[in-house]
Motif scaffolding. Sequence first.
Motif, PDB file in Angstrom:
ATOM      1  N   UNK A   1      24.956  39.767  39.900  1.00  0.00           N
ATOM      2  CA  UNK A   1      25.369  40.731  40.919  1.00  0.00           C
ATOM      3  C   UNK A   1      25.005  40.252  42.321  1.00  0.00           C
ATOM      4  N   UNK A   2      23.847  39.627  42.453  1.00  0.00           N
ATOM      5  CA  UNK A   2      23.467  39.094  43.763  1.00  0.00           C
ATOM      6  C   UNK A   2      24.422  37.960  44.172  1.00  0.00           C
ATOM      7  N   UNK A   3      24.774  37.115  43.224  1.00  0.00           N
ATOM      8  CA  UNK A   3      25.722  36.035  43.516  1.00  0.00           C
ATOM      9  C   UNK A   3      27.100  36.605  43.868  1.00  0.00           C
ATOM     10  N   UNK A   4      27.466  37.702  43.231  1.00  0.00           N
ATOM     11  CA  UNK A   4      28.720  38.375  43.583  1.00  0.00           C
ATOM     12  C   UNK A   4      28.635  38.895  45.013  1.00  0.00           C
TER      13      UNK A   4
ATOM     14  N   UNK B   1      32.929  38.823  39.238  1.00  0.00           N
ATOM     15  CA  UNK B   1      32.610  39.309  37.899  1.00  0.00           C
ATOM     16  C   UNK B   1      33.857  39.974  37.335  1.00  0.00           C
ATOM     17  N   UNK B   2      34.337  39.445  36.226  1.00  0.00           N
ATOM     18  CA  UNK B   2      35.557  39.953  35.600  1.00  0.00           C
ATOM     19  C   UNK B   2      35.223  40.518  34.228  1.00  0.00           C
TER      20      UNK B   2
ATOM     21  N   UNK C   1      31.623  35.721  34.515  1.00  0.00           N
ATOM     22  CA  UNK C   1      31.353  35.382  35.910  1.00  0.00           C
ATOM     23  C   UNK C   1      32.053  34.064  36.247  1.00  0.00           C
ATOM     24  N   UNK C   2      32.879  34.103  37.284  1.00  0.00           N
ATOM     25  CA  UNK C   2      33.666  32.937  37.675  1.00  0.00           C
ATOM     26  C   UNK C   2      33.347  32.578  39.120  1.00  0.00           C
ATOM     27  N   UNK C   3      33.141  31.282  39.385  1.00  0.00           N
ATOM     28  CA  UNK C   3      32.866  30.812  40.742  1.00  0.00           C
ATOM     29  C   UNK C   3      34.123  31.021  41.588  1.00  0.00           C
TER      30      UNK C   3
END
Length: 118
Positions: free
Chosen positions: A58-61, A68-69, A74-76
């Motif tokens: 979530x932080x990376x999102x 996030x799908x 999780x996809x870059x």
Amino acid sequence: MLWRIDSGSDDPLYAQLVAQVHVALARGELSPGDRLPAARELAESLELNMHTVLRAYQELRDDGVLELRRGRGAVVVPGTPHGQDRVRRALAAYAAAALEAGLSPEAATTLLKEEMSR
């Protein structure tokens, strides 16, 4: 990508995961469109709570690094990395200056961490 957790570190576990993704992007080990492991799978392999991995994702999102799908993981995100070439050049110059000044890698890392927490 090889995931590592240092349980003795002062850094929270989720923050260690976030940092590893940023480093992998900077090194070119991750590219836009790459998928990260499912949160449950990664948590099991690292013996972490799944919510720890979800917090990192979530932080990376929120940082704009991942999408996030539901059902796809999780996809870059395309467009990542953000200015990492410039950062790598600056780090190379910093490393050269630290070596020239006779600093140990530990001392140079401490100075960098102090500067980044300002």
